[in-house]
Design a protein around this motif. Structure first.
Motif, PDB file in Angstrom:
ATOM      1  N   LYS A 159      46.513  36.466  30.248  1.00 46.48           N
ATOM      2  CA  LYS A 159      47.687  36.550  31.116  1.00 46.48           C
ATOM      3  C   LYS A 159      48.239  37.975  31.151  1.00 46.48           C
ATOM      4  CE  LYS A 159      48.200  32.285  32.518  1.00 46.48           C
ATOM      5  NZ  LYS A 159      48.177  31.932  33.962  1.00 46.48           N
ATOM      6  N   ALA A 160      48.255  38.632  29.998  1.00 51.83           N
ATOM      7  CA  ALA A 160      48.776  39.998  29.931  1.00 51.83           C
ATOM      8  C   ALA A 160      47.912  40.960  30.743  1.00 51.83           C
ATOM      9  CB  ALA A 160      48.846  40.454  28.473  1.00 51.83           C
ATOM     10  N   LEU A 161      46.605  40.749  30.733  1.00 47.17           N
ATOM     11  CA  LEU A 161      45.714  41.598  31.525  1.00 47.17           C
ATOM     12  C   LEU A 161      46.026  41.459  33.013  1.00 47.17           C
ATOM     13  CD1 LEU A 161      42.361  40.941  29.641  1.00 47.17           C
ATOM     14  CD2 LEU A 161      43.615  43.108  29.698  1.00 47.17           C
ATOM     15  N   GLY A 162      46.302  40.239  33.442  1.00 46.44           N
ATOM     16  CA  GLY A 162      46.661  40.031  34.843  1.00 46.44           C
ATOM     17  C   GLY A 162      47.950  40.740  35.214  1.00 46.44           C
ATOM     18  N   ARG A 163      48.932  40.689  34.316  1.00 50.16           N
ATOM     19  CA  ARG A 163      50.202  41.377  34.587  1.00 50.16           C
ATOM     20  C   ARG A 163      50.008  42.888  34.630  1.00 50.16           C
ATOM     21  NH1 ARG A 163      51.957  37.328  30.867  1.00 50.16           N
ATOM     22  NH2 ARG A 163      51.982  38.847  29.158  1.00 50.16           N
ATOM     23  N   ALA A 164      49.190  43.402  33.714  1.00 50.69           N
ATOM     24  CA  ALA A 164      48.938  44.846  33.690  1.00 50.69           C
ATOM     25  C   ALA A 164      48.200  45.290  34.948  1.00 50.69           C
ATOM     26  CB  ALA A 164      48.133  45.209  32.441  1.00 50.69           C
ATOM     27  N   ALA A 165      47.248  44.479  35.396  1.00 45.21           N
ATOM     28  CA  ALA A 165      46.509  44.818  36.613  1.00 45.21           C
ATOM     29  C   ALA A 165      47.438  44.861  37.821  1.00 45.21           C
ATOM     30  CB  ALA A 165      45.389  43.801  36.833  1.00 45.21           C
ATOM     31  N   THR A 166      48.374  43.940  37.870  1.00 44.53           N
ATOM     32  CA  THR A 166      49.337  43.935  38.977  1.00 44.53           C
ATOM     33  C   THR A 166      50.142  45.231  38.993  1.00 44.53           C
ATOM     34  OG1 THR A 166      49.508  41.520  38.937  1.00 44.53           O
ATOM     35  CG2 THR A 166      51.327  42.729  39.958  1.00 44.53           C
ATOM     36  N   ARG A 167      50.541  45.681  37.819  1.00 44.33           N
ATOM     37  CA  ARG A 167      51.288  46.941  37.746  1.00 44.33           C
ATOM     38  C   ARG A 167      50.436  48.124  38.194  1.00 44.33           C
ATOM     39  NH1 ARG A 167      53.124  44.503  32.881  1.00 44.33           N
ATOM     40  NH2 ARG A 167      51.662  45.753  31.637  1.00 44.33           N
ATOM     41  N   PHE A 198      45.962  46.329  41.309  1.00 45.76           N
ATOM     42  CA  PHE A 198      44.728  45.636  41.686  1.00 45.76           C
ATOM     43  C   PHE A 198      44.773  44.202  41.183  1.00 45.76           C
ATOM     44  CE2 PHE A 198      43.562  46.969  37.423  1.00 45.76           C
ATOM     45  CZ  PHE A 198      42.597  46.075  36.976  1.00 45.76           C
ATOM     46  N   HIS A 199      43.864  43.398  41.692  1.00 50.87           N
ATOM     47  CA  HIS A 199      43.856  41.978  41.366  1.00 50.87           C
ATOM     48  C   HIS A 199      42.430  41.531  41.061  1.00 50.87           C
ATOM     49  CE1 HIS A 199      43.031  42.268  45.695  1.00 50.87           C
ATOM     50  NE2 HIS A 199      42.236  41.229  45.499  1.00 50.87           N
ATOM     51  N   ALA A 200      42.314  40.328  40.559  1.00 51.69           N
ATOM     52  CA  ALA A 200      41.004  39.783  40.191  1.00 51.69           C
ATOM     53  C   ALA A 200      40.193  39.450  41.434  1.00 51.69           C
ATOM     54  CB  ALA A 200      41.185  38.532  39.337  1.00 51.69           C
ATOM     55  N   GLU A 201      38.912  39.756  41.355  1.00 52.16           N
ATOM     56  CA  GLU A 201      37.984  39.398  42.428  1.00 52.16           C
ATOM     57  C   GLU A 201      36.608  39.167  41.804  1.00 52.16           C
ATOM     58  OE1 GLU A 201      36.012  41.448  46.348  1.00 52.16           O
ATOM     59  OE2 GLU A 201      38.105  41.906  45.892  1.00 52.16           O
ATOM     60  N   PRO A 202      36.125  37.925  41.789  1.00 50.93           N
ATOM     61  CA  PRO A 202      34.832  37.643  41.150  1.00 50.93           C
ATOM     62  C   PRO A 202      33.715  38.514  41.712  1.00 50.93           C
ATOM     63  CG  PRO A 202      35.974  35.603  41.661  1.00 50.93           C
ATOM     64  CD  PRO A 202      36.761  36.705  42.319  1.00 50.93           C
ATOM     65  N   GLN A 217      38.019  41.919  26.300  1.00 49.46           N
ATOM     66  CA  GLN A 217      39.250  42.373  26.949  1.00 49.46           C
ATOM     67  C   GLN A 217      39.372  43.892  27.061  1.00 49.46           C
ATOM     68  OE1 GLN A 217      42.925  42.025  24.769  1.00 49.46           O
ATOM     69  NE2 GLN A 217      41.860  41.884  22.800  1.00 49.46           N
ATOM     70  N   HIS A 218      38.742  44.614  26.151  1.00 51.87           N
ATOM     71  CA  HIS A 218      38.941  46.062  26.085  1.00 51.87           C
ATOM     72  C   HIS A 218      38.303  46.812  27.258  1.00 51.87           C
ATOM     73  CE1 HIS A 218      40.580  45.340  22.138  1.00 51.87           C
ATOM     74  NE2 HIS A 218      39.474  44.732  21.774  1.00 51.87           N
ATOM     75  N   CYS A 219      37.417  46.146  28.000  1.00 51.53           N
ATOM     76  CA  CYS A 219      36.777  46.837  29.129  1.00 51.53           C
ATOM     77  C   CYS A 219      37.346  46.395  30.472  1.00 51.53           C
ATOM     78  CB  CYS A 219      35.263  46.608  29.106  1.00 51.53           C
ATOM     79  SG  CYS A 219      34.768  44.911  29.473  1.00 51.53           S
ATOM     80  N   VAL A 220      38.405  45.602  30.454  1.00 50.98           N
ATOM     81  CA  VAL A 220      38.913  45.038  31.706  1.00 50.98           C
ATOM     82  C   VAL A 220      39.716  46.054  32.511  1.00 50.98           C
ATOM     83  CG1 VAL A 220      40.459  43.305  32.700  1.00 50.98           C
ATOM     84  CG2 VAL A 220      38.890  42.672  30.847  1.00 50.98           C
ATOM     85  N   LEU A 221      40.629  46.749  31.879  1.00 51.18           N
ATOM     86  CA  LEU A 221      41.523  47.657  32.601  1.00 51.18           C
ATOM     87  C   LEU A 221      40.959  49.076  32.647  1.00 51.18           C
ATOM     88  CD1 LEU A 221      44.943  46.497  31.110  1.00 51.18           C
ATOM     89  CD2 LEU A 221      43.907  45.807  33.288  1.00 51.18           C
TER      90      LEU A 221
END
Length: 335
Positions: free
Chosen positions: A230-238, A241-245, A291-295
């Motif tokens: 959930k935190a990764l999603g919030r950080a991405a919004t800031r 960008f957003h998730a896209e498979p 998780q460390h490679c997501v953002l």
């Protein structure tokens, strides 16, 4: 295609064979067709002994019945091959599915990913005064898992009307007297986790690790991994960008997401919520490594790769939330 989907697909093929006269009229179709992961060294991805069950009612050899069913599945979407082994076992090889397709399915189905198409909402639970905490926790989890797989035998009176599949309730070892009031000592969610972490026949173990607020405690680990998604999603919004498979290099995590429907099917078949507990720990471990490679890092700009990784992280978080809900445990967004 999930094991539950495959089970339904095979059932439809048997019904069509009866309707088309390829199997004798009146040949019954079992309410639940067990589909299990092929054992090491076996053929295909999944297998079922359904031909042996149908053969008894049809009065034909299992191999002949298996051939009729296999022919009826030849053009089924999602299946690459249907093969017959031994005296009539049906073996299925699923059509290849990309990472993007898998993640998209998880995200589109949400917490109900892994549920059968005919899944039922759990009935309200109502317990008599003699039911202990662990008995309630185990039986309620079993009912939720069974009904996620389409069982119509869920009971709202677990202590008096039997188990969720219509048989006698599974023996449940109570909380040891030395542990006292575990809900008061550890909180309901942590106590429920410990109550479900071992097979119902075994006495559960409660200790200070349930209160540990770091990754050395499995209860914390699983809920923390969900909160990180959930935190990764919030950080991405800031970051805009957003998730896209899309394509993503995370074979271990992808494999776990693909296995989740099978885990639910097996836990339902064996009435074993501890199997789901163990699986969620594995997902949490992989997600926390991933998780460390997501953002983006440093001056990196968000790219398609970051969007695909975020989608996978969110899909893993979705599986964790869905699994915890089946166990009767809250999945906090922040921890």
């Amino acid at each position: 295609m999930t094991p539950a989907d495959l089970s339904s697909t095979v059932a439809r093929a048997v019904r069509r064979a009866v309707e088309d006269g390829e199997l004798p009229a009146g040949t019954g179709v079992p309410e639940r067709i067990v589909v299990e992961r092929t054992r090491p060294g076996g053929v295909g991805d999944y297998a079922t002994p359904i031909a042996f069950q149908v053969a008894r009612a049809a009065g034909r050899p299992p191999a002949e019945v298996a051939r009729v069913i296999a022919d009826g599945l030849a053009a089924e979407p999602g299946l690459d091959r249907v093969e017959i082994t031994g005296a009539g076992f049906l073996n299925f090889t699923l059509a290849p599915r990309s990472a993007a397709e898998l993640v998209r399915e998880v995200l589109s189905r949400g917490p109900r990913y892994g549920y059968a198409d005919d899944a039922l909402d759990p009935d309200p639970f109502c317990w008599g005064p003699t039911a202990g905490f662990r008995q309630r926790a185990v039986h309620e989890a079993v009912v939720r898992i069974l009904r996620s797989q389409g069982s119509s035998h869920g009971t709202s009176q677990g202590s008096s009307q039997g188990s969720a599949d219509g048989g006698p309730p599974p023996p449940v070892a109570p909380v040891a007297r030395r542990d006292g009031d575990v809900v008061a000592a550890y909180g309901r969610d942590a106590a429920t986790w410990a109550a479900l972490a071992v097979p119902a026949r075994e006495t559960p173990h409660f200790d200070a690790r349930l209160l540990v607020q770091d990754e050395s405690g499995e209860f914390f680990l699983v809920r923390y991994a969900h909160s990180r998604a959930k935190a990764l999603g919030r950080a991405a919004t800031r970051l805009g960008f957003h998730a896209e498979p899309g394509p993503v290099d995370a074979p271990a995590l992808l494999r776990l997401l693909a296995e989740y429907p099978l885990v639910l099917e097996a836990a339902a078949h064996r009435r074993a919520p501890e199997q789901l507990v163990r699986f969620l720990v594995r997902v949490a471990d992989e997600l926390l490594d991933f998780q460390h490679c997501v953002l983006p890092k440093g001056d990196e700009k968000p790219s398609a790769a970051h969007r695909a990784r975020l989608a996978l992280a969110e899909a893993a978080g979705t599986v964790l939330a869905g699994g915890l809900a089946l166990l009767g445990i809250d999945a906090p967004d922040c921890l």
